[in-house]
Each structure stands twice: as structure tokens, then as C-alpha cells.
Design an enzyme around this catalytic site. Structure first.
Site, PDB file in Angstrom:
ATOM      1  N   LYS A 141       0.865  -1.280  -0.042  1.00  9.02           N
ATOM      2  CA  LYS A 141      -0.078   0.081   0.025  1.00  9.02           C
ATOM      3  C   LYS A 141       0.902   1.191   0.006  1.00  9.02           C
ATOM      4  CE  LYS A 141      -4.333   0.724   0.007  1.00  9.02           C
ATOM      5  NZ  LYS A 141      -5.688   0.040  -0.328  1.00  9.02           N
ATOM      6  N   ASP A 181      -6.868   4.566  -4.769  1.00  6.73           N
ATOM      7  CA  ASP A 181      -7.405   3.979  -3.617  1.00  6.73           C
ATOM      8  C   ASP A 181      -8.089   5.488  -3.036  1.00  6.73           C
ATOM      9  OD1 ASP A 181      -7.805   2.211  -1.176  1.00  6.73           O
ATOM     10  OD2 ASP A 181      -7.093   3.929  -0.078  1.00  6.73           O
TER      11      ASP A 181
HETATM   12  P1  NAD Z   1     -13.532   7.583  -2.654  1.00  3.44           P
HETATM   13  O1  NAD Z   1     -12.428   8.541  -2.280  1.00  3.44           O
HETATM   14  O2  NAD Z   1     -13.908   7.182  -4.126  1.00  3.44           O
HETATM   15  O3  NAD Z   1     -14.786   7.595  -1.629  1.00  3.44           O
HETATM   16  C1  NAD Z   1     -15.068   7.557  -0.459  1.00  3.44           C
HETATM   17  C2  NAD Z   1     -16.191   8.399  -0.062  1.00  3.44           C
HETATM   18  O4  NAD Z   1     -16.504   8.299   1.139  1.00  3.44           O
HETATM   19  C3  NAD Z   1     -16.289   9.869  -0.650  1.00  3.44           C
HETATM   20  O5  NAD Z   1     -17.537  10.054  -1.110  1.00  3.44           O
HETATM   21  C4  NAD Z   1     -16.120  10.533   0.894  1.00  3.44           C
HETATM   22  O6  NAD Z   1     -16.727  11.697   0.818  1.00  3.44           O
HETATM   23  C5  NAD Z   1     -16.614   9.542   1.804  1.00  3.44           C
HETATM   24  N1  NAD Z   1     -16.238   9.843   3.229  1.00  3.44           N
HETATM   25  C6  NAD Z   1     -15.145  10.035   3.522  1.00  3.44           C
HETATM   26  N2  NAD Z   1     -15.043  10.032   5.057  1.00  3.44           N
HETATM   27  C7  NAD Z   1     -16.041   9.614   5.345  1.00  3.44           C
HETATM   28  C8  NAD Z   1     -16.940   9.770   6.682  1.00  3.44           C
HETATM   29  N3  NAD Z   1     -16.112  10.123   7.542  1.00  3.44           N
HETATM   30  N4  NAD Z   1     -18.183   9.537   6.884  1.00  3.44           N
HETATM   31  C9  NAD Z   1     -18.909   9.443   5.651  1.00  3.44           C
HETATM   32  N5  NAD Z   1     -18.237   9.509   4.345  1.00  3.44           N
HETATM   33  C10 NAD Z   1     -17.185   9.688   4.082  1.00  3.44           C
HETATM   34  O7  NAD Z   1     -12.746   6.197  -2.092  1.00  3.44           O
HETATM   35  P2  NAD Z   1     -13.103   4.943  -2.434  1.00  3.44           P
HETATM   36  O8  NAD Z   1     -12.173   4.220  -3.604  1.00  3.44           O
HETATM   37  O9  NAD Z   1     -14.691   4.422  -2.693  1.00  3.44           O
HETATM   38  O10 NAD Z   1     -12.617   4.046  -1.271  1.00  3.44           O
HETATM   39  C11 NAD Z   1     -13.442   3.960  -0.027  1.00  3.44           C
HETATM   40  C12 NAD Z   1     -13.055   2.649   0.932  1.00  3.44           C
HETATM   41  O11 NAD Z   1     -12.921   1.435   0.186  1.00  3.44           O
HETATM   42  C13 NAD Z   1     -11.559   2.688   1.547  1.00  3.44           C
HETATM   43  O12 NAD Z   1     -11.382   2.220   2.707  1.00  3.44           O
HETATM   44  C14 NAD Z   1     -10.806   2.294   0.436  1.00  3.44           C
HETATM   45  O13 NAD Z   1      -9.496   1.768   0.866  1.00  3.44           O
HETATM   46  C15 NAD Z   1     -11.826   0.995   0.234  1.00  3.44           C
HETATM   47  N6  NAD Z   1     -11.397   0.205  -1.050  1.00  3.44           N
HETATM   48  C16 NAD Z   1     -11.336   0.865  -2.234  1.00  3.44           C
HETATM   49  C17 NAD Z   1     -11.525  -0.012  -3.459  1.00  3.44           C
HETATM   50  C18 NAD Z   1     -11.533   0.818  -4.629  1.00  3.44           C
HETATM   51  O14 NAD Z   1     -11.358  -0.190  -5.608  1.00  3.44           O
HETATM   52  N7  NAD Z   1     -11.545   1.831  -4.835  1.00  3.44           N
HETATM   53  C19 NAD Z   1     -11.046  -1.269  -3.143  1.00  3.44           C
HETATM   54  C20 NAD Z   1     -10.978  -1.908  -2.054  1.00  3.44           C
HETATM   55  C21 NAD Z   1     -11.294  -0.863  -0.825  1.00  3.44           C
END
Ligand code: NAD
Length: 451
Positions: A141, A181
């Protein structure tokens, strides 16, 4: 030199001692023994689950030490010329937890909250996640401490390129393959791919995944994590004898994972009643039209003010009754502070590390069926694997081919985890860790220790 002498003392990475093999480590197990700061330290949370799984597996003490710590941690300080002419220096990390089963694999996040402990935890979760879905990658990561909301595209591009240049000898299609991410996206991956390619004097598309489709990205990658979340929800419903049309869903985070999970579930007939964002939520007891909400967000850059829903408090919304709660935003959302108020039948973890170990126990005591992050959100890395395969073949699959292969891996992995849970009489999270640790330990042992 004995292996023990090469391993840093546990205090170097964590205040928790490495328990003797075969002994259950219960230092994170009771609410009274840990402070909130310890409870919400993602590295501590990862280590606690790993120790429990290793103990249940009777893992060899040497392998226990090898797998407990990241293999490599890189810290870089990145000078960036800002638009106002001043130079800023940003701190970035890349942690490679394991390359036992293949090249390290894992996303890069940009956030003011990034810390080495967080990146360590996320790197090890990637190792376990790739092993749960049985794809040939290790775990890594990366993260840069910055606030992308206050940075221009030019500043983000310069920071991304310099971060890539600092890591140039550590990444590569056969070494370590980054992906998006939090707060990084297809454009970020395009900059990394271009920077790496300039250094290699040839275009190397397979150095990153999550790229735009026109430069070697995979069809279906953008939606893959959310799609995978929806597949394991389907499997959980079958297991629990529930039906999509009777199942209400609350999703926290309407970014890549949350919005795509909501869209897929909505398409399958689930009723999405609540969306929680960092600055408030939306609720409609009759269900939200997710297609319209996505259009609204694209037009207004926010979900707030969407006409077909009432505004709701973000913390309160997490605790409303629902069939499935999907935390898909960030870590430490379900903790000792709110776990006893969660009224969902299923918690499906779209985000990495949304539930603390203390919250795990409370949810288990209340009969909540948890689909753990290293299974639930593995659809992203699975389709990243497909992207890496397609780039290396130079031959690209249809979206239908990608989705069929993804759906099969996600539902098979759900079955594998559930079988482990039953066979070893453990909860789904520890079952997923046991399955993963077993696979990584087997390969590590078979490869042997390079002296
Ligand atoms: P992103 O930045 O696209 O979206 C995150 C969303 O969560 C945003 O809309 C943001 O406004 C909201 N957010 C942030 N903090 C918040 C809070 N405290 N309360 C409520 N909403 C909040 O990110 P993503 O890619 O969707 O990733 C989200 C999670 O999923 C992370 O933990 C990431 O590590 C995990 N993840 C992502 C992927 C991927 O393919 N993108 C894969 C596996 C895991």
C-alpha cells in the site's frame, strides 16, 4: 544468524507483544483493556486478527514472525513546486508487506490522515485479501500526506510524478503494482504509468491497474469493488434465507465503492434507504433512486439537496434498522462507541478496516453477520488482477467476460470463507484471515528462507 535476530523487536512496530505460538492473544479482546487510540490503530487491529488466526492455525513460530511484519517500508519526502511558486515537501510511504505469492499489489491514497501505521495495516490487508480470493499477488500500500481538496490538478500531477520517480526501483509489473485508493483515480494512475514508462524508455501499461481503458485499463474495473460487494451480499442473503426485495440497505460513503455498490444492489432490487457522507446523510424509507442520485451528484458535486429524500444526521443514520449496512468510506467507523447501537442484520465492509476488534465482539454478541473487508471489497483487486493479465497479454476482454469471472471468484471465495468459519467454529473475519494466512504461510514455507 537466527531468524529471531533479523526480525525487529515487536515494540518497533507495535506496543503489543508477539504471543507465543499456539497461545491465544487476547490483549485486544476486551473493551476494558484498550484505549480508544489503541482500538482505532489500524495496525493494531490487523495484528490482533492476524495473531488470532495464526494461533488457531497453530502457525509455526518462525512463519508467525515472518508474516506479522511488512517485508519493506519506504518513506519519501517529495518536493513539489506549488502554483504560487513556493516549494512544499510532502511525505509519502510505500509498504510492501509480502511478495510470497507474487508481485506486491495495493492502492495509493492521498489524505491528510495518512500515517505509516495505516499504510502498514493496509499493506498487510492486501496480502490477506489477495490470498482470500486466491490471486497471485502479495500485498502493498502507498500513501502521501496531503490534502488533495486544496491542491490544483497541476500540483497533484507534479506530486504524483515525483512520488513515482522516488519509488522507481521498487515498483514494476513483476515487483509491485499500485492502484487507486482514496482520493486517487484513473488520472493518477495514468500519470504514474507515464512517469514509470519515461524512466523505462518504453510504455509499460502493467505497472499500475485502475488506468483509463484507452491506455490498458480493464473494462469493469471502475465498478468492480462495488460489484463484488453486491455479489457477497447476494451470497449472504442466500445463506440467511433473505430476499433482495425485502432487504433495506444503508451505505456509508458515496465514492467509488459506495456508489457502485449502491447502484449494483439497486439494480438487483435491494431497497437503498440511506446514504451517509462525511458531511451528512440522506434517508428515504421507501428507497432512493440511485440512478437519479448519481446524476444529481454529477451535476451538483454533492448528494445534499437531493429532492427525493430527507436530510439525516450522519451518525444517527448508521444506527437505523436495516438489512445491510455497508461502511464504504474509511476506517474505524464501527467502534466501541457505536457498535451496540448497530441494528443491521448484515454488515458488509466495502471500506478497509471499518470495524475495530472491540466492535467485532459486540457485533458478534448481537448476532450481526459480518462480511469482512478482506473478502467483501476484494472485487477491486480481483479485477486489477484481470487488468494486469490483459496488459501482459495485450488482449482485452469484454465487460461481460470480466464480470462473469469476477462474480465467480467472489461467490466461490464467500463459500470458502464460510466453510472455514464452520470448520473452525470462528466468525467470518477470523475465518477469512485463517484461510489467507494458511495460503501465504504454505507458499512462504515452500519457497524457504533465502539466506
Ligand atoms: P472515494 O474517495 O472514491 O470515496 C470515499 C467516499 O467516502 C467519498 O464520497 C467521501 O466523501 C466519503 N467519506 C469519507 N470520509 C467519510 C466519513 N467519515 N463519513 C462518511 N463518508 C465519508 O474512495 P473509495 O475508492 O470509494 O474507497 C472507500 C474505501 O474503500 C476505502 O477504505 C478504500 O481503502 C476501500 N477500498 C477501495 C477500493 C477501490 O477499488 N476503490 C477497493 C477496496 C477497498
Amino acid at each position: 544468524m537466527a531468524l529471531e535476530n533479523l526480525v525487529p523487536p515487536p515494540e518497533a512496530l507495535s506496543a503489543r507483544p508477539v504471543p507465543a505460538a499456539g497461545k491465544k492473544d487476547s490483549s485486544m479482546a476486551t473493551q476494558t483493556t484498550v484505549s480508544l487510540a489503541q482500538e482505532t490503530n489500524p495496525w493494531e487491529a490487523q495484528a490482533a486478527r492476524f495473531d488470532t488466526a495464526a494461533s488457531k492455525l497453530n502457525l509455526d513460530p518462525g512463519l508467525w514472525k515472518v508474516l506479522r511484519f511488512p517485508q519493506r517500508e519506504i518513506i519519501v519526502h517529495i518536493p513539489v513546486q506549488m502554483d504560487n511558486g513556493q516549494v512544499e515537501v510532502f511525505t509519502g510511504y510505500r509498504v510492501q508487506h509480502s511478495v510470497a505469492r507474487g508481485p506486491a499489489k495495493g492502492g495509493i491514497r492521498y489524505s491528510p490522515d495518512v500515517s505509516l501505521d495505516e499504510v502498514r495495516a493496509l499493506a498487510s490487508w492486501m496480502t490477506w485479501k489477495c490470498a482470500v480470493v486466491n490471486i497471485p499477488f502479495g500485498g502493498a500500500k502507498g500513501g502521501v500526506i496531503c490534502d488533495p481538496r486544496t491542491m490544483s490538478q497541476g500540483e497533484l500531477e507534479r506530486m504524483t510524478r515525483r512520488y513515482t520517480a522516488e519509488l522507481i526501483e521498487f515498483i514494476g509489473p513483476e515487483k509491485d503494482v499500485p492502484a487507486p485508493d482514496m482520493n486517487t483515480n484513473e488520472q493518477t494512475m495514468a500519470w504514474i504509468m507515464d512517469t514509470y514508462s519515461m524512466h523505462m524508455r518504453q510504455t509499460v501499461t502493467s505497472v499500475v491497474t485502475g488506468k483509463p481503458i484507452n491506455m490498458g485499463g480493464s473494462r469493469g474495473r471502475r465498478e468492480a469493488t462495488g460489484r463484488g460487494v453486491s455479489v457477497v451480499c447476494d451470497e449472504a442473503l442466500k445463506h440467511l434465507g433473505m430476499r433482495p426485495e425485502d432487504t433495506t440497505v444503508i451505505v456509508q460513503g458515496f465514492g467509488n465503492v459506495g456508489s457502485n455498490a449502491a447502484k449494483c444492489l439497486w439494480n438487483k432490487g435491494y431497497k437503498i434507504v440511506g446514504i451517509v457522507e462525511y458531511d451528512g446523510g440522506l434517508y428515504n424509507v421507501n428507497g432512493l433512486d440511485i440512478s437519479e442520485l448519481l446524476e444529481y451528484k454529477a451535476r451538483h458535486s454533492t448528494i445534499h439537496g437531493f429532492p427525493e429524500a430527507e436530510a439525516a444526521d450522519k451518525d444517527d443514520l448508521l444506527t437505523r434498522p436495516c438489512g445491510i449496512l455497508i461502511p464504504a468510506a474509511t476506517e474505524n467507523v464501527l467502534t466501541s462507541l457505536n457498535a451496540d447501537r448497530i441494528r443491521a442484520r448484515i454488515v458488509c465492509e466495502g471500506a478497509n478496516g471499518p470495524t475495530t476488534t472491540v466492535a467485532d465482539e459486540i457485533l458478534a454478541a448481537n448476532g450481526v453477520f459480518v462480511i469482512p473487508d478482506i473478502l467483501a471489497n476484494a472485487g477491486g483487486v480481483t479485477t486489477s488482477y484481470f487488468e494486469w493479465v490483459q496488459d501482459r497479454m495485450g488482449y482485452f476482454w469484454t465487460e461481460q467476460e470480466v464480470n462473469q469471472r469476477l462474480d465467480r471468484i467472489m461467490s466461490d471465495s464467500f463459500t470458502d470463507v464460510l466453510q472455514y468459519a464452520v470448520a473452525h467454529n470462528v466468525d467470518n473475519r477470523i475465518a477469512a484471515y485463517m484461510l489467507a494466512v494458511d495460503r501465504v504461510a504454505y507458499t512462504t514455507k515452500q519457497r524457504g528462507m533465502y539466506a
